[in-house]
Design a protein around this motif. Structure first.
Motif, mmCIF file in Angstrom:
data_model
loop_
_atom_site.group_PDB
_atom_site.id
_atom_site.type_symbol
_atom_site.label_atom_id
_atom_site.label_comp_id
_atom_site.label_asym_id
_atom_site.label_seq_id
_atom_site.Cartn_x
_atom_site.Cartn_y
_atom_site.Cartn_z
ATOM 1 N N ILE A 24 -22.460 7.388 58.470
ATOM 2 C CA ILE A 24 -22.566 6.215 57.852
ATOM 3 C C ILE A 24 -22.255 6.500 56.403
ATOM 4 N N GLN A 25 -22.409 7.698 55.672
ATOM 5 C CA GLN A 25 -21.781 7.851 54.275
ATOM 6 C C GLN A 25 -20.483 7.493 54.187
ATOM 7 N N ILE A 26 -19.526 7.594 55.032
ATOM 8 C CA ILE A 26 -18.208 7.316 54.752
ATOM 9 C C ILE A 26 -18.167 5.617 55.113
ATOM 10 N N VAL A 27 -19.183 5.039 55.676
ATOM 11 C CA VAL A 27 -19.038 3.617 55.776
ATOM 12 C C VAL A 27 -19.429 3.105 54.319
ATOM 13 N N MET A 28 -20.520 3.993 53.830
ATOM 14 C CA MET A 28 -21.075 3.429 52.444
ATOM 15 C C MET A 28 -19.924 3.827 51.475
ATOM 16 N N TYR A 29 -19.274 4.659 51.575
ATOM 17 C CA TYR A 29 -18.157 5.047 50.458
ATOM 18 C C TYR A 29 -17.242 3.881 50.042
ATOM 19 N N PRO A 30 -16.461 3.245 51.137
ATOM 20 C CA PRO A 30 -15.618 2.032 50.868
ATOM 21 C C PRO A 30 -16.474 0.941 50.408
ATOM 22 N N PHE A 31 -17.428 0.763 50.904
ATOM 23 C CA PHE A 31 -18.429 -0.393 50.823
ATOM 24 C C PHE A 31 -18.892 -0.508 49.102
ATOM 25 N N MET A 32 -19.206 0.804 48.875
ATOM 26 C CA MET A 32 -19.674 0.925 47.508
ATOM 27 C C MET A 32 -18.522 0.760 46.516
ATOM 28 N N THR A 33 -17.467 1.202 46.675
ATOM 29 C CA THR A 33 -16.170 1.201 45.867
ATOM 30 C C THR A 33 -15.706 -0.159 45.755
ATOM 31 N N GLY A 34 -15.838 -0.795 46.990
ATOM 32 C CA GLY A 34 -15.525 -2.413 46.976
ATOM 33 C C GLY A 34 -16.268 -3.224 46.351
ATOM 34 N N LEU A 35 -17.740 -2.681 46.064
ATOM 35 C CA LEU A 35 -18.503 -3.557 45.099
ATOM 36 C C LEU A 35 -18.050 -3.308 43.662
ATOM 37 N N VAL A 36 -17.586 -2.126 43.360
ATOM 38 C CA VAL A 36 -17.398 -2.039 41.951
ATOM 39 C C VAL A 36 -16.110 -2.883 41.481
ATOM 40 N N ALA A 37 -14.948 -2.613 42.539
ATOM 41 C CA ALA A 37 -13.823 -3.527 42.100
ATOM 42 C C ALA A 37 -14.074 -5.149 42.197
ATOM 43 N N GLY A 38 -14.731 -5.387 43.243
ATOM 44 C CA GLY A 38 -15.310 -6.839 43.238
ATOM 45 C C GLY A 38 -16.310 -7.435 41.935
ATOM 46 N N ALA A 39 -16.973 -6.679 41.632
ATOM 47 C CA ALA A 39 -17.846 -6.994 40.435
ATOM 48 C C ALA A 39 -16.946 -7.245 39.122
ATOM 49 N N PHE A 40 -15.903 -6.135 38.907
ATOM 50 C CA PHE A 40 -15.160 -6.252 37.798
ATOM 51 C C PHE A 40 -14.090 -7.277 37.843
ATOM 52 N N VAL A 41 -13.416 -7.567 39.037
ATOM 53 C CA VAL A 41 -12.823 -8.730 39.241
ATOM 54 C C VAL A 41 -13.385 -10.149 38.839
ATOM 55 N N LEU A 42 -14.668 -10.216 39.290
ATOM 56 C CA LEU A 42 -15.495 -11.319 38.529
ATOM 57 C C LEU A 42 -15.498 -11.630 37.326
ATOM 58 N N SER A 43 -15.839 -10.379 36.592
ATOM 59 C CA SER A 43 -16.053 -10.356 35.195
ATOM 60 C C SER A 43 -14.616 -10.820 34.446
ATOM 61 N N SER A 44 -13.487 -10.320 35.182
ATOM 62 C CA SER A 44 -12.082 -10.618 34.707
ATOM 63 C C SER A 44 -11.695 -12.018 34.804
ATOM 64 N N LEU A 45 -12.451 -12.771 35.555
ATOM 65 C CA LEU A 45 -12.126 -14.259 35.785
ATOM 66 C C LEU A 45 -12.418 -14.988 34.399
ATOM 67 N N TYR A 46 -13.098 -14.655 33.603
ATOM 68 C CA TYR A 46 -13.401 -15.211 32.390
ATOM 69 C C TYR A 46 -12.563 -14.440 31.301
ATOM 70 N N HIS A 47 -12.672 -12.994 31.244
ATOM 71 C CA HIS A 47 -11.955 -12.520 30.100
ATOM 72 C C HIS A 47 -10.477 -12.694 30.016
ATOM 73 N N VAL A 48 -9.850 -12.755 31.246
ATOM 74 C CA VAL A 48 -8.452 -12.766 31.385
ATOM 75 C C VAL A 48 -7.967 -14.025 31.601
#
Length: 417
Positions: A24-48
């Motif tokens: 399950i921790q290897i399931v959580m690994y791509p899940f959590m890194t995906g949340l990081v990338a997705g949150a940053f892309v959302l913030s960049s929709l305004y800044h960029v």
């Protein structure tokens, strides 16, 4: 006892040393890194891209992405049999190994997010530091706060209009640079799976792209869910008149701001969802059409043993149902909450089906293995690799977000950016 033997049940013909090692921790690994990338892309929709309707959500998503960043490598650390060796990835990172490259990508992305946050909140740091500097008879907590904010200014106290314009340019450059780095941070997780030639389910060039698109979806969904939860708490406090210092004074004003941001964000979530679902279905159809040698065993797993997990839980409940909820006219707050919860569940099931499903069949294609998640821990191994370990990883960024939000105010702060 062999690692993985506790939660693996074998069926038919498997090698004696074959188990479901990645739990399950290897399931959580791509899940959590995906949340990081997705949150940053959302913030960049305004800044960029200058989407003004997402201004409030952009700051929220950027701070939340920073909180998620610290939780991203923790599943790997918990999964390691020797957790102290995890620091080696950071200290001896290089591009000859996909795992070792994580250190370079992680530090690069962390530096970009930290720098963007500094430029975004530099004016705030200076104002707090100067106000405390002029105050006489500071308390101990105010003295600590003064030291903290003086440190965060990095000695730059110029908040003139010209300096703030330079900050805006720097934020835009960093946000634009951060988008490909954030995508690479998560895309390389899909690259790790897609480059495993010995595994028939993982070996596809679409794997990194699918991971990136679903990451953006999950990141936007989690930011939207957290934003709604925080705004509901603020409305509750506003109704009790315990927050007179906030930007929006009344419960009605907060509700109006909340629904406006939620509807705009939900539109972009829907847009990325369509792309993510299309890519996953394209990969599934392509596998069936080409029907390579390993397709017989893959078909027995996809359409047989994992049919419920893939087509009912992932595609049905996690994709089709929230897609319908968001497409129906008259989006409400309650329907949004249900929709984003289902989206997060669908992305998690996608990660689960890739990681666990890819290990569900023997390398001989003659046997199967079943994974049973440890619920009640009876030793350190089942605590780390069980339900409690996974829930702990998921809760960690919310706790960090609470404390980071004390330094980087998300709502009650007006800036010029």
């Amino acid at each position: 006892m062999v690692h993985g033997e506790i939660w693996t049940v074998k069926e038919l013909f498997t090698y004696p040393n074959e188990y479901i090692y990645w739990s399950i921790q290897i399931v959580m690994y791509p899940f959590m890194t995906g949340l990081v990338a997705g949150a940053f892309v959302l913030s960049s929709l305004y800044h960029v891209f200058g989407i003004q309707q997402l201004k409030d959500m952009a700051r929220f998503a950027l701070v939340f992405s920073f909180a998620l960043l610290f939780a991203a490598p923790m599943p790997i650390v918990l999964h390691l049999q020797h957790p102290l060796r995890g620091i080696n990835v950071m200290m001896t990172s290089h591009f000859t190994s996909a795992i070792a490259a994580f250190g370079i990508v992680f530090f690069s992305y962390g530096a970009i997010v930290a720098s963007e946050l500094w430029f975004l909140y530099r004016k705030h740091f200076v104002e707090i530091a100067l106000s405390l500097k002029d105050k006489q008879d500071k308390t101990f907590s105010e003295q600590l706060k003064f030291i903290l904010y003086c440190t965060l200014t990095l000695g730059v106290y110029d908040i003139s209009e010209e300096a703030l314009k330079k900050d805006e340019k720097a934020i835009k450059v960093l946000a634009g640079l951060g988008i490909p780095v954030a995508c690479f941070l998560h895309g390389y997780a899909g690259f790790i799976f897609g480059s495993v030639k010995a595994n028939a389910l993982w070996m596809t060039p679409l794997m990194p792209v699918i991971f990136i698109m679903s990451a953006i979806v999950s990141g936007i969904a989690l930011c939207l869910l957290t934003y709604i939860a925080v705004m509901e708490i603020r409305k509750l406090l506003a109704s009790r008149k315990k927050t007179p210092y906030q930007m929006y004074q009344s419960k009605e004003e907060l509700k109006s701001v909340e629904m406006h941001v939620v509807k705009i964000t939900a539109k972009y979530l829907l847009f990325f969802m369509i792309f993510a679902i299309s890519l996953e279905l394209l990969d599934l159809i392509f596998r069936g059409y080409t029907a390579v040698k390993s397709w017989d065993v893959l078909r027995s797993v996809i359409y047989g043993r994992d049919f419920t997990d893939i087509f009912i839980l992932q595609y049905g409940i996690g994709n089709l149902l929230p897609l319908t909820l968001f497409l129906l006219p008259g989006l409400t707050l309650r329907r949004t909450v249900i929709g984003v919860l289902l989206v997060l569940f669908g992305v998690f099931m996608m990660r689960y089906n890739v990681v666990i499903g890819g290990q569900a069949f023997s390398l001989t294609f003659a046997g199967y293995m079943h994974y049973h998640l440890p619920i009640i821990p009876h030793n350190l191994e089942t605590l780390k690799e069980g339900l409690f370990g996974a829930v702990g990883i998921f809760v960690m960024p919310f706790i960090l977000f609470y404390f980071i939000g004390k330094v980087f105010p998300v709502f009650n702060y007006k800036d010029s950016h």
